[in-house]
Design a protein around this motif. Structure first.
Motif, PDB file in Angstrom:
ATOM      1  N   ARG A  93       0.831  -1.214  -0.017  1.00  0.00           N
ATOM      2  CA  ARG A  93       0.055  -0.066  -0.193  1.00  0.00           C
ATOM      3  C   ARG A  93       0.943   1.266  -0.087  1.00  0.00           C
ATOM      4  O   ARG A  93       2.184   1.346   0.635  1.00  0.00           O
ATOM      5  CB  ARG A  93      -0.860   0.041   1.205  1.00  0.00           C
ATOM      6  CG  ARG A  93      -1.969  -1.027   1.324  1.00  0.00           C
ATOM      7  CD  ARG A  93      -2.789  -1.054   2.719  1.00  0.00           C
ATOM      8  NE  ARG A  93      -3.599  -1.950   2.720  1.00  0.00           N
ATOM      9  CZ  ARG A  93      -4.544  -2.243   3.559  1.00  0.00           C
ATOM     10  NH1 ARG A  93      -4.484  -1.445   4.709  1.00  0.00           N
ATOM     11  NH2 ARG A  93      -5.402  -3.168   3.602  1.00  0.00           N
ATOM     12  N   ARG A  94       0.270   2.182  -0.648  1.00  0.00           N
ATOM     13  CA  ARG A  94       0.925   3.719  -0.342  1.00  0.00           C
ATOM     14  C   ARG A  94       0.313   4.381   0.668  1.00  0.00           C
ATOM     15  O   ARG A  94      -1.059   4.384   0.994  1.00  0.00           O
ATOM     16  CB  ARG A  94       0.820   4.623  -1.592  1.00  0.00           C
ATOM     17  CG  ARG A  94       1.352   5.721  -1.625  1.00  0.00           C
ATOM     18  CD  ARG A  94       1.183   6.661  -2.802  1.00  0.00           C
ATOM     19  NE  ARG A  94       1.832   7.973  -2.564  1.00  0.00           N
ATOM     20  CZ  ARG A  94       1.010   9.100  -2.806  1.00  0.00           C
ATOM     21  NH1 ARG A  94      -0.293   9.099  -3.234  1.00  0.00           N
ATOM     22  NH2 ARG A  94       1.683  10.317  -2.509  1.00  0.00           N
ATOM     23  N   VAL A  95       1.188   4.604   1.885  1.00  0.00           N
ATOM     24  CA  VAL A  95       0.709   4.855   3.174  1.00  0.00           C
ATOM     25  C   VAL A  95       1.037   6.170   3.484  1.00  0.00           C
ATOM     26  O   VAL A  95       2.206   6.563   3.381  1.00  0.00           O
ATOM     27  CB  VAL A  95       1.123   3.878   4.195  1.00  0.00           C
ATOM     28  CG1 VAL A  95       0.667   4.225   5.492  1.00  0.00           C
ATOM     29  CG2 VAL A  95       0.490   2.300   3.955  1.00  0.00           C
ATOM     30  N   VAL A  96       0.312   6.989   4.058  1.00  0.00           N
ATOM     31  CA  VAL A  96       0.895   8.545   4.656  1.00  0.00           C
ATOM     32  C   VAL A  96       0.262   8.225   6.096  1.00  0.00           C
ATOM     33  O   VAL A  96      -0.866   7.996   6.530  1.00  0.00           O
ATOM     34  CB  VAL A  96      -0.256   9.329   4.069  1.00  0.00           C
ATOM     35  CG1 VAL A  96      -0.052  10.925   5.012  1.00  0.00           C
ATOM     36  CG2 VAL A  96      -0.064   9.677   2.730  1.00  0.00           C
ATOM     37  N   LEU A  97       1.273   8.173   7.034  1.00  0.00           N
ATOM     38  CA  LEU A  97       1.445   7.787   8.363  1.00  0.00           C
ATOM     39  C   LEU A  97       1.499   8.938   9.299  1.00  0.00           C
ATOM     40  O   LEU A  97       2.690   9.498   9.121  1.00  0.00           O
ATOM     41  CB  LEU A  97       2.338   6.887   8.754  1.00  0.00           C
ATOM     42  CG  LEU A  97       2.230   5.820  10.085  1.00  0.00           C
ATOM     43  CD1 LEU A  97       1.028   5.047  10.089  1.00  0.00           C
ATOM     44  CD2 LEU A  97       3.469   4.886  10.038  1.00  0.00           C
TER      45      LEU A  97
END
Length: 205
Positions: A93-97
């Protein structure tokens, strides 16, 4: 028998009886609550707060090992308290954390912006947050108050930040590419979803 001797013997008899009663009481088995006993107040509070916050579960991705830096990191899911394999959750996944704490004012201000960014970005991006304080109740209460419903990890020991080598500041945001690499580390706060999009955009793979 003199009067004084009689009183001495009487006092000794009463004292002996009291000591015997105390010994018997101390030897008794402690009362143990049965399985139907009420849940402790703290646990009840967390259950109520989790229901009020209405956070989504922290589900594992369908396949893939996930970000190498996060393998072996296990924390709790704020939605239900269940353990989470963080690498498996973000695999493929492309994740923004977003890393935050309930007492951090800039964190509080930007959380709704991350929720709005997720709404705009749709399924192409997974926005998740990490609460970095041991006070789970305070974190859940803040999310409920703000109406922010994003997958949230409870990580009072800051294991995620340490694994990703995030500077010791809050808030901070990490962008993980689909191949599991760290695309960006952003030790700053954001005021709007547009600012987040500008900082994060173009970093996916």
């Amino acid at each position: 028998m003199s009067r004084s001797t009689w009183w001495t013997l009487a006092i000794l008899a009463v004292a002996t009886a009291l000591v015997a009663a105390l010994v018997i009481e101390l030897r008794r088995e402690p009362v143990r609550p049965d399985r139907g006993a009420p849940v402790p107040a703290v646990a009840q509070d967390l259950t109520v707060l989790r229901e009020r916050a209405g956070l989504p579960p922290c589900r594992d991705a369908p396949d893939g090992a996930g970000p190498a830096a996060l393998r072996g990191v296990t924390v709790a899911c704020a939605a239900d308290g269940a353990p989470v394999d963080v690498a498996a959750m973000f695999a493929g996944r492309r994740v923004v954390l977003n890393l935050w704490a309930y007492w951090c004012r800039p964190c509080r201000d930007e959380l709704p912006a991350f929720a709005e960014y997720q709404r705009r970005a749709g399924p192409d991006v997974t926005v998740a947050t990490v609460h970095q304080d041991d006070n789970q109740a305070a974190g859940l209460a803040l999310l409920a108050e703000l109406g922010v419903r994003l997958p949230t990890l409870q990580d009072g020991r800051r294991q995620v930040a340490a694994a990703l080598r995030v500077p010791n500041v809050m808030p901070a945001t990490v962008v993980l590419a689909m191949d599991g690499s760290v695309a960006r580390i952003l030790p700053q706060s954001f005021a709007t979803a547009d600012e987040i999009a500008a900082a994060v955009g173009g970093s996916g793979r």
